[in-house]
Design an enzyme around this catalytic site. Structure first.
Site, PDB file in Angstrom:
ATOM      1  N   VAL A  11       0.809  -1.226   0.000  1.00  0.00           N
ATOM      2  CA  VAL A  11       0.000   0.000   0.000  1.00  0.00           C
ATOM      3  C   VAL A  11       0.846   1.281   0.000  1.00  0.00           C
ATOM      4  CG1 VAL A  11      -1.996  -1.159   1.032  1.00  0.00           C
ATOM      5  CG2 VAL A  11      -0.395   0.044   2.531  1.00  0.00           C
ATOM      6  N   GLN A  22      -9.017  -3.948   1.614  1.00  0.00           N
ATOM      7  CA  GLN A  22      -8.380  -5.018   2.393  1.00  0.00           C
ATOM      8  C   GLN A  22      -9.307  -5.521   3.484  1.00  0.00           C
ATOM      9  OE1 GLN A  22      -4.563  -3.938   4.030  1.00  0.00           O
ATOM     10  NE2 GLN A  22      -4.098  -6.049   4.594  1.00  0.00           N
ATOM     11  N   GLN A  23      -9.226  -6.826   3.720  1.00  0.00           N
ATOM     12  CA  GLN A  23     -10.011  -7.434   4.796  1.00  0.00           C
ATOM     13  C   GLN A  23      -9.701  -6.728   6.121  1.00  0.00           C
ATOM     14  OE1 GLN A  23      -8.933 -11.512   6.154  1.00  0.00           O
ATOM     15  NE2 GLN A  23     -10.981 -12.004   5.435  1.00  0.00           N
ATOM     16  N   GLN A  81      -9.487  -6.128  10.147  1.00  0.00           N
ATOM     17  CA  GLN A  81      -9.314  -6.888  11.397  1.00  0.00           C
ATOM     18  C   GLN A  81     -10.237  -6.324  12.488  1.00  0.00           C
ATOM     19  OE1 GLN A  81      -5.050  -6.778  12.143  1.00  0.00           O
ATOM     20  NE2 GLN A  81      -4.802  -8.804  11.270  1.00  0.00           N
ATOM     21  N   ARG A  82     -11.018  -5.290  12.136  1.00  0.00           N
ATOM     22  CA  ARG A  82     -12.024  -4.778  13.078  1.00  0.00           C
ATOM     23  C   ARG A  82     -13.334  -5.530  12.875  1.00  0.00           C
ATOM     24  NH1 ARG A  82     -13.178   1.201  12.568  1.00  0.00           N
ATOM     25  NH2 ARG A  82     -13.949   1.006  14.696  1.00  0.00           N
ATOM     26  N   ARG A 126       0.607   1.919 -16.260  1.00  0.00           N
ATOM     27  CA  ARG A 126       1.810   2.707 -15.994  1.00  0.00           C
ATOM     28  C   ARG A 126       2.324   2.416 -14.585  1.00  0.00           C
ATOM     29  NH1 ARG A 126       2.498   9.241 -16.790  1.00  0.00           N
ATOM     30  NH2 ARG A 126       4.763   9.192 -16.919  1.00  0.00           N
ATOM     31  N   ARG A 165       9.566  -4.034  -7.540  1.00  0.00           N
ATOM     32  CA  ARG A 165       9.257  -5.197  -6.697  1.00  0.00           C
ATOM     33  C   ARG A 165       9.628  -6.531  -7.337  1.00  0.00           C
ATOM     34  NH1 ARG A 165       8.784  -2.909  -1.656  1.00  0.00           N
ATOM     35  NH2 ARG A 165       7.430  -1.095  -1.783  1.00  0.00           N
ATOM     36  N   HIS A 192       5.835   0.469 -13.142  1.00  0.00           N
ATOM     37  CA  HIS A 192       6.659   1.043 -12.065  1.00  0.00           C
ATOM     38  C   HIS A 192       6.785   0.043 -10.900  1.00  0.00           C
ATOM     39  CE1 HIS A 192       8.250   4.152  -9.389  1.00  0.00           C
ATOM     40  NE2 HIS A 192       7.397   3.714  -8.482  1.00  0.00           N
ATOM     41  N   ARG A 223       1.178   4.442  -4.134  1.00  0.00           N
ATOM     42  CA  ARG A 223       0.041   5.343  -3.937  1.00  0.00           C
ATOM     43  C   ARG A 223      -0.884   5.461  -5.131  1.00  0.00           C
ATOM     44  NH1 ARG A 223       4.405   9.590  -2.248  1.00  0.00           N
ATOM     45  NH2 ARG A 223       5.504   8.183  -3.651  1.00  0.00           N
TER      46      ARG A 223
HETATM   47  C1  LIG Z   1      13.803  -2.602  -2.169  1.00  0.00           C
HETATM   48  C2  LIG Z   1      12.951  -1.599  -1.483  1.00  0.00           C
HETATM   49  C3  LIG Z   1      13.252  -1.208  -0.188  1.00  0.00           C
HETATM   50  C4  LIG Z   1      12.461  -0.260   0.470  1.00  0.00           C
HETATM   51  N1  LIG Z   1      12.786   0.111   1.742  1.00  0.00           N
HETATM   52  C5  LIG Z   1      12.047   1.039   2.383  1.00  0.00           C
HETATM   53  C6  LIG Z   1      12.369   1.474   3.706  1.00  0.00           C
HETATM   54  O1  LIG Z   1      13.334   1.014   4.305  1.00  0.00           O
HETATM   55  N2  LIG Z   1      11.576   2.401   4.298  1.00  0.00           N
HETATM   56  C7  LIG Z   1      10.508   2.964   3.656  1.00  0.00           C
HETATM   57  O2  LIG Z   1       9.831   3.828   4.222  1.00  0.00           O
HETATM   58  N3  LIG Z   1      10.170   2.560   2.404  1.00  0.00           N
HETATM   59  C8  LIG Z   1      10.900   1.635   1.761  1.00  0.00           C
HETATM   60  N4  LIG Z   1      10.552   1.241   0.497  1.00  0.00           N
HETATM   61  C9  LIG Z   1       9.342   1.810  -0.128  1.00  0.00           C
HETATM   62  C10 LIG Z   1       9.679   2.948  -1.117  1.00  0.00           C
HETATM   63  O3  LIG Z   1      10.362   3.985  -0.472  1.00  0.00           O
HETATM   64  C11 LIG Z   1       8.385   3.492  -1.755  1.00  0.00           C
HETATM   65  O4  LIG Z   1       7.549   4.052  -0.754  1.00  0.00           O
HETATM   66  C12 LIG Z   1       7.594   2.435  -2.467  1.00  0.00           C
HETATM   67  O5  LIG Z   1       8.422   1.623  -3.249  1.00  0.00           O
HETATM   68  C13 LIG Z   1       6.544   3.120  -3.358  1.00  0.00           C
HETATM   69  O6  LIG Z   1       7.216   3.607  -4.487  1.00  0.00           O
HETATM   70  P1  LIG Z   1       7.042   5.026  -5.168  1.00  0.00           P
HETATM   71  O7  LIG Z   1       6.942   6.071  -4.132  1.00  0.00           O
HETATM   72  O8  LIG Z   1       8.067   5.193  -6.233  1.00  0.00           O
HETATM   73  O9  LIG Z   1       5.777   4.777  -5.999  1.00  0.00           O
HETATM   74  P2  LIG Z   1       4.216   5.013  -6.029  1.00  0.00           P
HETATM   75  O10 LIG Z   1       3.628   5.469  -4.774  1.00  0.00           O
HETATM   76  O11 LIG Z   1       3.762   3.735  -6.596  1.00  0.00           O
HETATM   77  O12 LIG Z   1       4.127   6.198  -7.081  1.00  0.00           O
HETATM   78  C14 LIG Z   1       4.576   6.060  -8.419  1.00  0.00           C
HETATM   79  C15 LIG Z   1       5.347   7.293  -8.832  1.00  0.00           C
HETATM   80  O13 LIG Z   1       4.452   8.397  -8.829  1.00  0.00           O
HETATM   81  C16 LIG Z   1       5.148   9.562  -8.428  1.00  0.00           C
HETATM   82  N5  LIG Z   1       4.557  10.067  -7.172  1.00  0.00           N
HETATM   83  C17 LIG Z   1       3.634   9.427  -6.381  1.00  0.00           C
HETATM   84  N6  LIG Z   1       3.297  10.205  -5.336  1.00  0.00           N
HETATM   85  C18 LIG Z   1       4.040  11.327  -5.440  1.00  0.00           C
HETATM   86  C19 LIG Z   1       4.172  12.503  -4.647  1.00  0.00           C
HETATM   87  N7  LIG Z   1       3.481  12.684  -3.509  1.00  0.00           N
HETATM   88  N8  LIG Z   1       5.016  13.457  -5.042  1.00  0.00           N
HETATM   89  C20 LIG Z   1       5.739  13.308  -6.184  1.00  0.00           C
HETATM   90  N9  LIG Z   1       5.690  12.227  -6.986  1.00  0.00           N
HETATM   91  C21 LIG Z   1       4.838  11.233  -6.605  1.00  0.00           C
HETATM   92  C22 LIG Z   1       6.609   9.170  -8.234  1.00  0.00           C
HETATM   93  O14 LIG Z   1       7.308   9.366  -9.429  1.00  0.00           O
HETATM   94  C23 LIG Z   1       6.513   7.690  -7.923  1.00  0.00           C
HETATM   95  O15 LIG Z   1       7.689   6.976  -8.212  1.00  0.00           O
HETATM   96  C24 LIG Z   1      11.326   0.295  -0.180  1.00  0.00           C
HETATM   97  C25 LIG Z   1      11.022  -0.114  -1.493  1.00  0.00           C
HETATM   98  C26 LIG Z   1      11.804  -1.052  -2.135  1.00  0.00           C
HETATM   99  C27 LIG Z   1      11.420  -1.461  -3.545  1.00  0.00           C
END
Ligand SMILES: Cc1cc2nc3c(=O)[nH]c(=O)nc-3n(C[C@H](O)[C@H](O)[C@H](O)COP(=O)(O)OP(=O)(O)OC[C@H]3O[C@@H](n4cnc5c(N)ncnc54)[C@H](O)[C@@H]3O)c2cc1C
Length: 238
Positions: A85, A94-95, A97-98, A174, A183, A178, A88
């Site tokens: 989740v 999601q199921q 738990q409440r 798209r 993942r 990503h 974004r």
């Molecule tokens: C190997 C791995 C390790 C990780 N470890 C950690 C960790 O230790 N701690 C932790 O907190 N997280 C961790 N994460 C999660 C990671 O930081 C991201 O929160 C998660 O992968 C969601 O990706 P995203 O933000 O690129 O994409 P999404 O939320 O799927 O968004 C897709 C794209 O849309 C754009 N976008 C979305 N929202 C915004 C916004 N508000 N402003 C600007 N652009 C936006 C960006 O270009 C983003 O890449 C990990 C992820 C991976 C894959």
């Protein structure tokens, strides 16, 4: 209480996905109305497919946002959905738990624990104790008139991250591309990587023109952007 495994089902994919992406692309550059240009005759769809492949290769991704996939997922841990989740640009249901009592909760066993007899014994012993404690808390909280209504939501505080959950996720193409880049990577945690690879297989089967080259970022870059320290070694680190 049982050990369970991943199950992913495709609930729905947008109708005529190729024609839809093609229409979105054509509307950007044509004087004509997309509604008049988009035949869904088999021969036309074949041509549209070639066009869509070029669009994907060129990195012009916004037309891909019009096509969505919805998946029903079960047999995953709360630890996985906490990671899922974070993506974004998606919709989730999601199921709860409440509203759903975890009277006899199922759980996910990580492979490293499943393969180690002593670790597995330790893990399963704890699952059993947690179940007992959860059930006892439900009984205790349920006896109180006011807190009785909130017994589920408060008793769940003792449940483990391994507790099984079910979730529906909808992502557009798209966002899926990503999601797969991050993942399907060897650096991603094993459970979400397993889920991503299963979803990728489904997307490749349903819509190869968009997903045939999808996957971990290194597959398109032909190098590993994670650096020496974290690279799985499939491609040279940069
Ligand atoms: C190997 C791995 C390790 C990780 N470890 C950690 C960790 O230790 N701690 C932790 O907190 N997280 C961790 N994460 C999660 C990671 O930081 C991201 O929160 C998660 O992968 C969601 O990706 P995203 O933000 O690129 O994409 P999404 O939320 O799927 O968004 C897709 C794209 O849309 C754009 N976008 C979305 N929202 C915004 C916004 N508000 N402003 C600007 N652009 C936006 C960006 O270009 C983003 O890449 C990990 C992820 C991976 C894959």
């Amino acid at each position: 209480m049982a050990k369970v495994t991943l199950n992913v089902q495709l609930l729905e994919v947008s109708q005529k996905p190729i024609t839809l992406i093609y229409a979105a692309c054509r509307q950007c550059y044509s004087e004509k109305f997309a509604g008049d240009m988009c035949s869904d005759q088999a021969a036309d769809v074949k041509k549209q497919e070639e066009f869509v492949k070029q669009i994907v290769a060129s990195g012009h991704q916004s037309p891909l946002e019009h096509v969505k996939f919805s998946f029903a997922i079960q047999g995953v841990s709360r630890s996985l959905t906490h990671q899922l989740v974070r993506h974004r640009l998606a919709s989730y249901s999601q199921q709860s738990q409440r509203y759903v009592k975890e009277k006899d909760f199922d759980y996910i066993v990580p492979p490293s624990i499943a393969q180690n007899l002593q670790a597995k014994e330790e893990f399963e012993k704890l699952m059993f104790l947690i179940q007992k404690s959860y059930t006892r808390l439900l009984a205790l909280l349920g006896q109180d008139k006011i807190s009785g209504q909130t017994a589920n939501q408060d008793a769940r505080f003792v449940l483990p991250q391994s507790a099984e959950t079910k979730i529906i996720v909808t992502m557009n193409c798209r966002e899926l591309l990503h999601f797969f880049e991050h993942r399907c990577c060897g650096r991603a945690q094993w459970e979400i990587r397993l889920l991503a690879n299963r979803m990728l297989e489904i997307c490749q089967r349903e819509l190869p023109a968009v997903f045939e080259t999808a996957g971990s970022k290194c597959e398109s870059l032909k190098f590993c952007p994670e650096g020496e320290k974290f690279s799985c070694g499939k491609y040279p680190a940069k």
